[in-house]
Scaffold this active site. Sequence first.
Site, PDB file in Angstrom:
ATOM      1  N   GLU A  48       0.809  -1.295   0.048  1.00 36.30           N
ATOM      2  CA  GLU A  48       0.076   0.109  -0.142  1.00 36.30           C
ATOM      3  C   GLU A  48       0.842   1.453  -0.063  1.00 36.30           C
ATOM      4  O   GLU A  48       0.545   2.241  -0.842  1.00 36.30           O
ATOM      5  CB  GLU A  48      -0.985  -0.127   1.274  1.00 36.30           C
ATOM      6  N   CYS A 204     -14.115   2.217 -14.742  1.00 40.35           N
ATOM      7  CA  CYS A 204     -14.579   3.730 -14.370  1.00 40.35           C
ATOM      8  C   CYS A 204     -13.500   4.386 -14.358  1.00 40.35           C
ATOM      9  O   CYS A 204     -13.238   4.989 -13.382  1.00 40.35           O
ATOM     10  CB  CYS A 204     -15.347   3.646 -12.928  1.00 40.35           C
ATOM     11  N   CYS A 211     -18.360   2.509 -19.777  1.00 36.94           N
ATOM     12  CA  CYS A 211     -19.815   2.354 -19.231  1.00 36.94           C
ATOM     13  C   CYS A 211     -20.338   1.211 -19.796  1.00 36.94           C
ATOM     14  O   CYS A 211     -21.190   0.398 -19.386  1.00 36.94           O
ATOM     15  CB  CYS A 211     -20.621   3.715 -19.384  1.00 36.94           C
ATOM     16  N   CYS A 214     -19.631  -1.839 -18.191  1.00 37.39           N
ATOM     17  CA  CYS A 214     -19.391  -1.773 -16.705  1.00 37.39           C
ATOM     18  C   CYS A 214     -20.647  -2.610 -16.171  1.00 37.39           C
ATOM     19  O   CYS A 214     -21.776  -2.720 -16.386  1.00 37.39           O
ATOM     20  CB  CYS A 214     -19.774  -0.253 -16.382  1.00 37.39           C
ATOM     21  N   CYS A 220     -26.163   2.741 -12.271  1.00 35.84           N
ATOM     22  CA  CYS A 220     -25.418   4.058 -11.958  1.00 35.84           C
ATOM     23  C   CYS A 220     -26.211   5.466 -12.516  1.00 35.84           C
ATOM     24  O   CYS A 220     -26.392   5.567 -13.587  1.00 35.84           O
ATOM     25  CB  CYS A 220     -24.040   3.710 -12.989  1.00 35.84           C
TER      26      CYS A 220
HETATM   27 FE1  SF4 Z   1     -18.475   4.406 -14.126  1.00 35.10          FE
HETATM   28 FE2  SF4 Z   1     -21.098   4.631 -13.958  1.00 35.10          FE
HETATM   29 FE3  SF4 Z   1     -19.793   4.360 -16.270  1.00 35.10          FE
HETATM   30 FE4  SF4 Z   1     -19.806   2.208 -14.590  1.00 35.10          FE
HETATM   31  S1  SF4 Z   1     -21.596   3.237 -15.540  1.00 35.10           S
HETATM   32  S2  SF4 Z   1     -17.842   3.070 -15.940  1.00 35.10           S
HETATM   33  S3  SF4 Z   1     -19.805   3.225 -12.645  1.00 35.10           S
HETATM   34  S4  SF4 Z   1     -19.652   6.063 -14.746  1.00 35.10           S
END
Ligand code: SF4
Length: 374
Positions: A48, A204, A211, A214, A220
């Site tokens: 870390e 993200c 997205c 995602c 989201c």
């Molecule tokens: Fe980020 Fe939302 Fe896009 Fe997923 S959907 S990559 S959480 S902005």
Amino acid sequence: MTAEDDVHVWEPAKLSELRRLAKKWYSENGRDLPWRNTSDPYEIWVSEIMLQQTQVATVIPFYHRFLRSFPNVGALASASLDEIYSHWAGLGYYRRARQLHQAAQQVQTKHAGVFPTDYKSVSELPGVGRYTAGAVLSFSSDQRFPIVEANTQRLYARLLRLMQETSSKTAQLHLWSFAERVLPSRSGSGNLNQAFMEMGSQVCVPKNPLCLICPVKTLCPTFASGLQATIPAPKRPKEYTDLREVALVIRDSKGRMLMRRCTSEERWAGLWDFPRFDVTECKSAGSQTRAVAEQFQARFGQKLIVGPKIHELKHSVTRYRISLNAYEAEIDSVADCTLETSFETKWVIASNKLELALNASGQKLWLWICKVCD
Ligand code: SF4
């Protein structure tokens, strides 16, 4: 309440779905990183600290080498700072190495050499803040502590549709509160924290988040409102203070250069540097060289003849923007290399194989000298 304060509200059922999707995605997509295969808090702590301000790919070989040489907290505590610096060379930000060393010594004296596993003791170690303490404890022993670092901060800002700049006090409250709420009430906090960090780093991402692939896009609010390019809000530009400094390249009769170690009160505590002086208040080159000669005599007990300017570097350290002029200089009685100074000094041959841990600008100047002397 302003529109900016208005963040997305996560109902318990949606939070539960968010956890499920994140965990599933992580089990299928998480990278196999060396510190993810250990539950030793010492090893996780080392990783870390190394990962602060340094990329994963850069850290991996350093992490392995470091743990081979310092396999436990006792080995690290009893090593000299120079040994630790030699393992750190190339990672930069030497303050982290110094704090690792101090923290290891604290573990030796206060915790009988056993790395602590309670939040209070871990967060009292030098260089350990709220994020690092939470990461070490949740990753090593699955304790329920939230984490917010660069990747989770960006991800959580988007999951909250947080319009404020993330460093603001209220934004931080929202982010840490969400990081806490998103954790499961029983086991699995360490794994989930890793999952969110990984999603932040791999999906993200800051620009053009992915997205469409995602795993949590259906939940989201930022994706739903098309605000991915706006959230997180851009940071305010840093305000710098300009400084002018002079570094002296002083050679003895054998061609060796004078280096000195920065004291614990100085900016690069424990690292080596050329003799360096602040001349911000001096308006002309003449007044700069006079001030430097006076300061040198006061600090090193020898008269100095300042020669020509040979190089110029610009660099930044924290909130300082520094213009560094390097001058050649001679000590008046160069045959007598004994310096009456409280600084630790060394006369060193300029060679590409650096045997001292130098600060970044000192290293640049050193390498420049080696190049022009070649
Ligand atoms: Fe980020 Fe939302 Fe896009 Fe997923 S959907 S990559 S959480 S902005």
